[in-house]
Every structure is written in structure tokens, then in C-alpha cells.
Motif scaffolding. Structure first.
Motif, PDB file in Angstrom:
ATOM      1  N   GLY A  84       0.827  -1.197   0.000  1.00  0.00           N
ATOM      2  CA  GLY A  84       0.000   0.000   0.000  1.00  0.00           C
ATOM      3  C   GLY A  84       0.857   1.241   0.000  1.00  0.00           C
ATOM      4  O   GLY A  84       1.760   1.399  -0.830  1.00  0.00           O
ATOM      5  N   ASP A  85       0.622   2.128   0.961  1.00  0.00           N
ATOM      6  CA  ASP A  85       1.351   3.393   1.020  1.00  0.00           C
ATOM      7  C   ASP A  85       2.430   3.421   2.096  1.00  0.00           C
ATOM      8  O   ASP A  85       3.024   4.470   2.347  1.00  0.00           O
ATOM      9  N   SER A  86       2.681   2.273   2.738  1.00  0.00           N
ATOM     10  CA  SER A  86       3.719   2.233   3.766  1.00  0.00           C
ATOM     11  C   SER A  86       5.106   2.123   3.146  1.00  0.00           C
ATOM     12  O   SER A  86       5.280   1.532   2.075  1.00  0.00           O
ATOM     13  N   GLU A  87       6.074   2.671   3.836  1.00  0.00           N
ATOM     14  CA  GLU A  87       7.459   2.613   3.370  1.00  0.00           C
ATOM     15  C   GLU A  87       8.044   1.224   3.606  1.00  0.00           C
ATOM     16  O   GLU A  87       7.449   0.367   4.244  1.00  0.00           O
ATOM     17  N   GLY A  88       9.261   1.020   3.079  1.00  0.00           N
ATOM     18  CA  GLY A  88       9.945  -0.248   3.261  1.00  0.00           C
ATOM     19  C   GLY A  88       9.639  -1.229   2.142  1.00  0.00           C
ATOM     20  O   GLY A  88       8.988  -0.894   1.149  1.00  0.00           O
ATOM     21  N   THR A  89      10.114  -2.447   2.306  1.00  0.00           N
ATOM     22  CA  THR A  89       9.943  -3.476   1.286  1.00  0.00           C
ATOM     23  C   THR A  89       9.145  -4.643   1.856  1.00  0.00           C
ATOM     24  O   THR A  89       9.189  -4.927   3.056  1.00  0.00           O
ATOM     25  N   PRO A  90       8.405  -5.357   0.992  1.00  0.00           N
ATOM     26  CA  PRO A  90       7.583  -6.465   1.482  1.00  0.00           C
ATOM     27  C   PRO A  90       8.437  -7.637   1.938  1.00  0.00           C
ATOM     28  O   PRO A  90       9.483  -7.941   1.353  1.00  0.00           O
ATOM     29  N   GLY A  91       7.989  -8.291   2.997  1.00  0.00           N
ATOM     30  CA  GLY A  91       8.667  -9.485   3.488  1.00  0.00           C
ATOM     31  C   GLY A  91       7.783 -10.699   3.335  1.00  0.00           C
ATOM     32  O   GLY A  91       6.748 -10.662   2.675  1.00  0.00           O
ATOM     33  N   ASP A  92       8.194 -11.797   3.956  1.00  0.00           N
ATOM     34  CA  ASP A  92       7.397 -13.017   3.961  1.00  0.00           C
ATOM     35  C   ASP A  92       6.143 -12.778   4.810  1.00  0.00           C
ATOM     36  O   ASP A  92       6.086 -11.844   5.616  1.00  0.00           O
ATOM     37  N   GLU A  93       5.138 -13.632   4.641  1.00  0.00           N
ATOM     38  CA  GLU A  93       3.922 -13.448   5.423  1.00  0.00           C
ATOM     39  C   GLU A  93       4.210 -13.710   6.906  1.00  0.00           C
ATOM     40  O   GLU A  93       4.893 -14.666   7.267  1.00  0.00           O
TER      41      GLU A  93
END
Length: 695
Positions: A84-93
């Protein structure tokens, strides 16, 4: 459905950035709260998801968050890091970072001047998962949670494995879905026109398909123990309202939580619902006043009011009345029952042998057995539920009771005990419990899977020694159901169930001894209800809906399409998950979504199995879109997006994920292409193999 426009307290909405402990990453939240909360503070409620508050869940969010705020809460919808609009990078669930961020947010909310210091969490599916998991970390302000359609066991009751077997239909499909979802860009309207593209590139560079990790852990190991609160129920100190539906695959979690948590800390509620909030009115109903019911929970545990919610039965459950088989029901007939304790003294085990003698029987099902299994995650769509099971029964070995003389009502998890031998070291066994009407129609009641390699524990893989008999037990998923007089109870046994279960690499067969095998039914005595007050809920109530325009295709494609190439002996299942399709939002955002899952297998060859997930997602806003759609889609552009400002935004993602196998390895191929205003932003591709240790 009643839409409420006036509330006890006036509501304001703010979009805010919330810092996390690393000091470098901020998460984006939307907060609805009473306007006077600064002078009259309120508890906070948190829903924490990767599914994009600005578009994908916005219609659902509008139904509940303003409603909670109007009843005296700060209701917060937060995008997970890298989504969405959050910073950072996606991780594992549900990784450690996600849970640590969640703890930070709970503490931040408690410290705000408009908050009393008491916090609750709620959510469905992912949001229900991390509500349980963060509660197990016990941040001091978190006093209560409402977890809907979630699980306490990430290995054996999630989208990856079931009964120790690989979930072919959702291992691949959900990995493909999350690859597409994690690839979506932030919205420049929220993060800034100079920041969205660098943020998007950072996300795309960090992508790693979930499928690689999930198939690298084919037994229950520390990877799956992380986030599985069943490892230590005593860690849950917050009060837990656990909610599920008999048409949701996670429903057994409710039964386990009400069994293992202290009486003063838990209540369970299971209705006829699919993988949806129970107030949304999606099939199957009936819907209930779920927001009002949860408000009783919040007022009790976050405000100290005696709402009577803890005097409700420990478990409230819906008993389905028999219905002819169909792929959707607007309303499921039945009734509510209550159990003061669970397991309940009103439920006793009835053991019914599958046979009284005779020779052993061979089970050798065609590989396409399972095509009439229905959707793993019923979502309220027209093709979700399993159709008439007669064709599936014909591909299985069936054991039928005599016509019932009296009504048999069950509540809990039936079991099928089988004395069997396997002709191969690796095999699966699937048991289905069906209600067979006098006209021969067969309605699926529930089912279960066992990978024989995991028969001694999900943490180990023990091959079978062909030529030896063992007793194994297949636990079926929980259900409340009433078999009527004149109907037969059927147990159907197969060694294939595609595409729910990925087949082992060698075609085998099972030999079952019916006289030494049995169905164990949790039979409930309806006399337990005599003299008790009936269980009732208010009618559904929500905040006014978000005015979103959904496309209505002139020729919509089939949600589930089965084709058979007779000459090749190949069966193909094509699935449209139909999460909502393309839509236009009142702020001018156009969200276009198309997905297709394809599953193929040949009748006689388990190594022919292939599964493919394909997604296309496009997000657009600005002059070009206005000129294309204009008033036909009800676009009302705000000042930031007004026609003539030159703020065109056009982002598109195309993904493809494929899974296939040899006798020794799983083979995974994934790719992503991302484009901004027609220009390629990133192209990524992955090819991986991993040994088949258990699957």
C-alpha cells in the motif's frame, strides 16, 4: 442491511505516518476517531493488512471503521511495511519484522493523547492471523482481539499444506496472488508524486516469490512454528473472540481456541459463512449484526463495561439443515446452538464400522478426482461450493449407511479410521463425508486429507512399507450438520484429490479393510437445548457504503470451467477468483484487475500435474482516464486530481507463476513485469527447483 449515518459521536478521518523502531521506516495509516477524542479519549482498534487501504479494501473499510469511531473508538486501518502506502519493502507473510512493527504500532496508538491507553486488534484472514500472533507477543496495551477466518496453525491449517500434503490449489494460487499484490505501487496521491516511483522500484527489487520458501519447508519445522499460536496457547493473555464459518477452511481454529484458552479469555462463534466478515451479506447467509456483537466485546474488555458478552456460551455454532447440493446458497437453513464448555458433554462419539466383513477393497482413483471439490476459499461467489458429489463419488470407493431411521446431528470434527496398505511408499488418502438423499444426490458435508508420510507426525516423513497394514486416522474439518431420516451417510475414500492436493510422483493404490475401518461421528444431543434461551443476533448494521462503480462485463467469463480432452485424457480446470474485478473509486482512481488460475492433469499420470496463476493489475488516475471514462463512471475529482492539472498516473503489473514436478523435484517459474505510463519499470524472472521431501 441497515446503513447508519448518525452516530453517538461525530467522526473525523486522518491519514498519518507512524514511525517504527528502526527509525527509518514509517507506516501509513488511516484513522477514524471521534472529533472530541482529544478531550474525551477513547480506546484504539487496529486492523493491520497488506491489502491496500487506499483501494482494494477501501469499500470494506468504509463499512466498519467509521462505525466503530462513531461508537467511541479510534479505528485504525494500517498498511503493512512494503505494501500500500507504507514505506519499506515487502517481506514473507507474518515474518518477525511484520510482527515487531505491529507491536510498535500498538504501543504508538496507546501513547496518543486521544487514546485511553487500551488497544484492540481485529481482522479477517491475514489481519486475523497477525492479531493472534501479536497478541501472543503480549504488548501491554493490547487487551482484546477479534480474529475472523484465521488460523492458530500455519502448517496444517493454512494455504500451504493440509494433512501433511501440499495444497495444490492454494499453495500455487495464493503465492501467485501475493506476487501480484506485493508488486503493486504506492499511490502518489498519498506518498507524493516525487516518491512513488522510487518506492515502487525499491519494492520490485526486493521481491521474492513466497512459493520458494513455502516448498522449501515440506514438514512442520521452526519456519511453520513461528506465528502458530497453537505452539503455546498460554502466551495469549488478551481476550480472544474467535470467529469462523463452516464454509471457510480455517474454521477448526475456533474449536481449538475455545478448547485451549481459559474460560474468561475466549468466546467462539461459527456460522454458515464463507471467507468473509459475517455482516457483509455475501452467500451463504444469514448475515448477523457482527459490528454490534464486536462492540459488546470491545466495550467489555477495553472500556470495562458489563455487556453480558462473557455470559454468552463459550461456543455459539450454527447447525446446517440438509439442502440439495448447489454451488451457492443465499441463506443456509439451520439454527444457532450454544455450548457452555468445549468439548461439550452434549457431544458423544458414535463409531460406525465401514463394513461387517468381506474382502479388502482397492482404492485407485483417477488423477482428476477432486475437480468437483469447489473453491478452497469460498468468497461469496456463484461457483464457490462443491456441486453434487455423484461424479466424485463414482471416482472413489464409497461406504454407505442404511437409510437413517432418526435425525443425526453432528457438531465437531468427524474422523475416519482406516486399516489399509499402500502399494507405494508415498501416497495420500482423502475421506469425504456426504449426505445422500433418497434421489441419489450427494451433498458434501466435510472432508479431510492425510499424506501417509506424515501419519506419525507432521514434523517427519516416514515412507510406507508396501505389503504391510496399518491403522491411520483422517481427521475431517469441523462441521455442524443434521442428517435427516431417510438419508444415508456416505464415506467416500480416494487416493487422489486434484487440484486441492498435489499428487505424489508415483501412481499407486490403497487396499482398505472395511471391517476394521470406521467413521467416528461427534453426535450432538438436541435435548441439550431444552429450556435454554434461543441465541439471537441483531440485524446487520454498517456505515454508509463507499460509492464505488464496479464494471459489469457484457459477457462475463466462467468462474470455474472444466474441460476434458478425451484423446489425451487431460482435464483442465480454469478458475477466475473474482475478487471484485475492475472498479472506479469516487476520488478518480481506476483499479483494473484480472486473474486466471489454470490446473491441468491427465487421468493416469500424476507427473502431468501443472498449476498456473496469471494476474494483470492496472491503476490509473488523471486527465487521460477522465477523458476515457468521465461521468459514465461517476468520477468526482478532488483538488489534487482535478481535470487539467496534468496529474496522469498509470501503473500496470503483469505476473505469472507456474508449478510443476518431476518424481524428485518441484519446479517453479515466476515472472513480473511492471510498467509506469507505458514505460517498463522492472522485469524480473525466477526459476527454482526444490526436492520433494514429503510431497
Amino acid at each position: 442491511m441497515k446503513y447508519r449515518e448518525q452516530f453517538p459521536r461525530q467522526v473525523r478521518r486522518d491519514d498519518v505516518w507512524i514511525p517504527t523502531r528502526d527509525g527509518r521506516t514509517r507506516l501509513h495509516a488511516r484513522i477514524w476517531r471521534p472529533e472530541d477524542a482529544e478531550t474525551d479519549p477513547v480506546p484504539a482498534l487496529l486492523e493491520y493488512l497488506p491489502y491496500r487501504k487506499s483501494d482494494w479494501t477501501a469499500p470494506r473499510d468504509a463499512q466498519r471503521h467509521p462505525w466503530y469511531a462513531g461508537h467511541g473508538y479510534a479505528s485504525v486501518r494500517l498498511d503493512i511495511r512494503g505494501h500500500g502506502d507504507s514505506e519499506g519493502t515487502p517481506g514473507d507473510e507474518y515474518d518477525a519484522q511484520e510482527l515487531a512493527d505491529g507491536v510498535d504500532i500498538v504501543n504508538w496508538l496507546a501513547a496518543q493523547p486521544w487514546c485511553t491507553g487500551a488497544v484492540g486488534m481485529f481482522g479477517i484472514s491475514w489481519g486475523g492471523f497477525n492479531a493472534l500472533q501479536i497478541a501472543a507477543l503480549a504488548p501491554e496495551p493490547l487487551k482484546a482481539i477479534v480474529t475472523v477466518c484465521s488460523t492458530d496453525d500455519r502448517y496444517d491449517n493454512d494455504v500451504h499444506y493440509t494433512g501433511g500434503a501440499v495444497l495444490g490449489i492454494d499453495m500455487l494460487a495464493w503465492a501467485g496472488t501475493m506476487l501480484a499484490f506485493a508488486s503493486r505501487p504506492p499511490d502518489p496521491a498519498n506518498v507524493g508524486r516525487d516518491r512513488w516511483l522510487p518506492m515502487w522500484r525499491e519494492r520490485l527489487d526486493a521481491l521474492e516469490p513466497f512459493l520458494h520458501t513455502w516448498l522449501a519447508h515440506q514438514e512442520r519445522d521452526d519456519y511453520w512454528r513461528h506465528g502458530s499460536v497453537c505452539e503455546d496457547y498460554s502466551a495469549l493473555d488478551a481476550a480472544v473472540l474467535a470467529v469462523g464459518g463452516w464454509n471457510d477452511p480455517y474454521r477448526d481454529t475456533v474449536l481449538r481456541l475455545v478448547e485451549h484458552l481459559p474460560e474468561d479469555k475466549v468466546r467462539g462463534l461459527v456460522g454458515p459463512w464463507s471467507h468473509q466478515y459475517p455482516d457483509r451479506g455475501l452467500p451463504p447467509g444469514p448475515a448477523i449484526g457482527f459490528l454490534q456483537e464486536t462492540l459488546r466485546w470491545w466495550d467489555q474488555h477495553l472500556k470495562g463495561a458489563d455487556t453480558g458478552v462473557m455470559r454468552e456460551p463459550r461456543l455459539r455454532a450454527w447447525i446446517n439443515e440438509p439442502v440439495p447440493p448447489a454451488t451457492s446458497y443465499d441463506v443456509m437453513p439451520g439454527r444457532w446452538v450454544g455450548e457452555a464448555v468445549w468439548p461439550s458433554p452434549s457431544v458423544t462419539w458414535d463409531e460406525r464400522p465401514l463394513g461387517s466383513g468381506g474382502d479388502p477393497v482397492l482404492v485407485r482413483s483417477p488423477q482428476h478426482t477432486g475437480l468437483d471439490s469447489g473453491r478452497f476459499f469460498p468468497f461469496g461467489n456463484a461457483s464457490d461450493l462443491p456441486p453434487d458429489q455423484r461424479e466424485e463419488d463414482g471416482r472413489s470407493v464409497c461406504f454407505d449407511s442404511a437409510p437413517l431411521q432418526t435425525r443425526v446431528e453432528i457438531l465437531g470434527r468427524p474422523r475416519v479410521r482406516l486399516r489399509l496398505d499402500s502399494a507405494t511408499p508415498r501416497a495420500n488418502v482423502i475421506a469425504r463425508l456426504c449426505d445422500v438423499a433418497p434421489d441419489g444426490s450427494s451433498t458434501l458435508v466435510t472432508r479431510g486429507v492425510l499424506n501417509l508420510l506424515s501419519r506419525h507426525g507432521r514434523d517427519q516423513a516416514v515412507e510406507w512399507t508396501p505389503g504391510t497394514y496399518e491403522d491411520v486416522e483422517v481427521e475431517l474439518t469441523g462441521i455442524g450438520y443434521a442428517f435427516p431420516p431417510g438419508h444415508r451417510i456416505r464415506v467416500a475414500v480416494s487416493d487422489s484429490y486434484w487440484p486441492w492436493v498435489w499428487p505424489h510422483g508415483e501412481r499407486g493404490q490403497l487396499t482398505v479393510v472395511p471391517a476394521d475401518s470406521a467413521l467416528l461421528l461427534p453426535v450432538r444431543d438436541p435435548a441439550h437445548d431444552e429450556g435454554r434461551e434461543p441465541i439471537r443476533f441483531e440485524e446487520p448494521e454498517q456505515a454508509p457504503p463507499l460509492p464505488v462503480t464496479y464494471d459489469q462485463p457484457a459477457d462475463p467469463r466462467a468462474e470455474r470451467l472444466v474441460t476434458h480432452d478425451v484423446a489425451k485424457g487431460e482435464w483442465t480446470l480454469e478458475v477466475d477468483p473474482n475478487y471484485g474485478g475492475s472498479r472506479t473509486y469516487p476520488d478518480g482512481l481506476r483499479y483494473e484487475e484480472s486473474a486466471r488460475e489454470t490446473y491441468r492433469i491427465r487421468t493416469d499420470d500424476p507427473l502431468s500435474a501443472t498449476a498456473v496463476s496469471e494476474w494483470t493489475i492496472r491503476l490509473r488516475r488523471g486527465d487521460a482516464l477522465w477523458n476515457e471514462l468521465g461521468d459514465d463512471h461517476g468520477i468526482e475529482l478532488g483538488d489534487d486530481h482535478a481535470k487539467g492539472h496534468g496529474n496522469d498516473w498509470d501503473a500496470e503489473i503483469v505476473t505469472r507463476t507456474e508449478l510443476r514436478a518431476t518424481s524428485a523435484d518441484f519446479i517453479m517459474d515466476s515472472r513480473v513485469e511492471a510498467r509506469a505510463n507505458g514505460e517498463t519499470v522492472a522485469k524480473r524472472a525466477w526459476h527454482r527447483t526444490t526436492p520433494r521431501t514429503s510431497a
